[in-house]
Design an enzyme around this catalytic site. Structure first.
Site, PDB file in Angstrom:
ATOM      1  N   HIS A 121       0.863  -1.184   0.000  1.00 59.10           N
ATOM      2  CA  HIS A 121       0.000   0.000   0.000  1.00 59.10           C
ATOM      3  C   HIS A 121       0.899   1.233   0.000  1.00 59.10           C
ATOM      4  CE1 HIS A 121      -2.862   2.950   1.695  1.00 59.10           C
ATOM      5  NE2 HIS A 121      -3.829   2.127   1.354  1.00 59.10           N
ATOM      6  N   ASP A 198       2.855  -4.334   8.140  1.00 52.54           N
ATOM      7  CA  ASP A 198       1.599  -3.616   7.897  1.00 52.54           C
ATOM      8  C   ASP A 198       0.477  -4.628   8.090  1.00 52.54           C
ATOM      9  OD1 ASP A 198      -0.710  -2.528   6.836  1.00 52.54           O
ATOM     10  OD2 ASP A 198       0.209  -1.834   4.980  1.00 52.54           O
ATOM     11  N   GLN A 201      -4.697  -5.255   6.749  1.00 51.43           N
ATOM     12  CA  GLN A 201      -5.620  -6.202   6.121  1.00 51.43           C
ATOM     13  C   GLN A 201      -5.598  -7.584   6.785  1.00 51.43           C
ATOM     14  OE1 GLN A 201      -7.849  -5.445   3.882  1.00 51.43           O
ATOM     15  NE2 GLN A 201      -7.159  -3.384   3.415  1.00 51.43           N
ATOM     16  N   LYS A 224     -11.083  -0.953   9.894  1.00 49.51           N
ATOM     17  CA  LYS A 224     -11.206  -2.141   9.048  1.00 49.51           C
ATOM     18  C   LYS A 224     -11.644  -3.360   9.850  1.00 49.51           C
ATOM     19  CE  LYS A 224      -7.663  -0.505   5.806  1.00 49.51           C
ATOM     20  NZ  LYS A 224      -8.523  -0.130   4.673  1.00 49.51           N
ATOM     21  N   CYS A 361      -4.678   2.436  -3.846  1.00 49.64           N
ATOM     22  CA  CYS A 361      -3.457   2.930  -3.180  1.00 49.64           C
ATOM     23  C   CYS A 361      -2.307   1.960  -3.386  1.00 49.64           C
ATOM     24  CB  CYS A 361      -3.707   3.165  -1.688  1.00 49.64           C
ATOM     25  SG  CYS A 361      -4.892   4.474  -1.352  1.00 49.64           S
TER      26      CYS A 361
END
Length: 407
Positions: A121, A198, A201, A224, A361
């Site tokens: 991202h 990261d 997700q 999220k 993104c």
């Protein structure tokens, strides 16, 4: 997990959009919020809205207890050792920028390397570009396999003794690829580098254990994972956080302020300058309670089932290109032959179906895929196979609308 009972907890799902039942397939962008989270936010503002830490009155104490209690929920959710290792941020982007700006700029220089992947991202690319530019370090990329996955042999070949930082997303927001971050962390550490993950997700969809992953930093967002927008967290190993300098200065984060110099509070507060996102943190804690009551293992199993069902249904339809590996997290990114993704999303919306269209993104990944944009349907605990059927039916209708009838 009883999906129909879960759906009743999300008020927004019970509505019509353009005369059709809402089918929300955009949870990778932001999830919907259960009534438990909505009510917790309402309760805070109605009953004990106050600033935290500095006040000794009853409302201030209640707000502080709610805020710091949420920090402990985050700690337990990712199995961090201590609440000192949990920094509240505005989200994953802010968390990654904190690591890059504080740790990165202080610990890399000319001849050093920062290693990431082309699937990242933008929030896990641009901060490292800025660090490399400011310090003279080299930004390197782990190559991807044909299906968008990472081969550990390529990690071994890319990470060297000159590498100081490796930063990789655990789950791709485009490909759905689930990256072997634990194994990548081991390779990074063998070469003397730190590992940044990261988790935007991954944290909504699977159990996270930062001690088992042995990552040095882990960033994720509440919105999220059924929580409010504008709040997230950074996990960092205490030894590293203690050596890092704040990048925002002002109230809350100070210990002593003089005319010429100042000192900082201890962890975690030295990184939380200004009035914090109190309601957001409390809502974040409520979202964690909700997900843990449902069960992350059940959620992950449900989403994998939906992803495979969606892949099977799309394979029945001609003229659809699907990107990413066969085994994936709960999303499918695709293109319809000769129909722009924005047109696909627009027509699907007329059928009440919400999908995301654009570069997500991830422009370097779009270039790697040799496309300008894609459409994406992403799934969460409240989605059903019937909704995927409605999505595929509307997709066929979309292609027919643009005159490209399925063969």
């Amino acid at each position: 997990m009883n999906v129909q009972e879960v759906r009743k907890m999300f008020p927004i799902l019970d509505q019509q959009v353009n005369g059709n039942p809402l089918v929300y397939l955009d949870s990778a962008a932001t999830s919907q919020k259960p009534i438990q989270v909505i009510e917790k936010l309402n309760e805070y503002y109605r009953k004990y809205n106050s600033n935290v830490h500095r006040g000794v009155h009853t409302l201030g104490t209640m707000a502080t207890d709610g805020y710091e209690g949420a920090r402990d929920k985050v700690r337990k959710f990712i199995n961090a050792k201590s609440t000192e290792e949990i920094i509240f941020t505005r989200g994953t982007t802010t968390a990654l920028n904190l690591v890059a700006s504080s740790y990165g700029r202080a610990n890399v220089g000319p001849g050093d390397e920062i290693v990431i992947t082309p699937m990242e991202h933008h929030s896990n690319i641009i901060p490292w570009q800025q660090v490399a530019r400011a310090t003279g370090a080299t930004l390197k990329y782990i190559p991807l396999q044909q299906d968008g996955t990472i081969d550990l042999a390529d990690v071994e070949n890319t990470v060297t003794a000159n590498t100081k930082i490796v930063s990789v997303m655990q789950v791709s927001n485009v490909l759905g690829a689930i990256n072997p971050v634990k194994e990548i962390a081991a390779i990074a550490h063998r070469n003397g580098a730190i590992m940044v993950v990261d988790g935007a997700q991954s944290s909504p969809h699977m159990k996270i254990d930062v001690q088992d992953l042995d990552c040095d930093f882990f960033a994720f967002s509440a919105h999220k994972m059924c929580g409010p927008t504008g709040i997230g967290a950074l996990y960092g190993k205490k030894a590293l956080l203690n050596k890092m300098e704040p990048i925002e200065f002002g109230g809350e984060m100070i210990d002593f302020v003089g005319l010429q110099d100042s000192t900082w509070k201890e962890l975690p507060w030295k990184f939380e300058g200004g009035t914090p996102i109190i309601a957001g943190a409390i809502g974040f804690g409520a979202a964690i309670d909700f997900l843990q009551e449902i069960g992350l293992d059940e959620i992950e199993k449900h989403e994998h089932k939906l992803a495979q069902y969606a892949l099977n249904r799309l394979s029945e339809v001609g003229g659809i290109s699907v990107y990413g590996p066969k085994t994936r997290a709960g999303l499918v990114t695709f293109n319809c032959d000769d129909v722009h993704p924005h047109d696909v999303a627009t027509v699907l919306d007329t059928e009440g179906i919400a999908v995301r269209a654009g570069h997500h993104c991830a422009q370097p990944l779009m270039k790697w895929l040799d496309v300008s944009a894609t459409a994406r349907a992403s799934f969460y605990l409240y989605n059903t196979e019937e909704e995927i059927d409605a999505f595929v039916k509307a997709l066929i209708k979309t292609k027919e609308y643009f005159g490209n009838v399925f063969r």
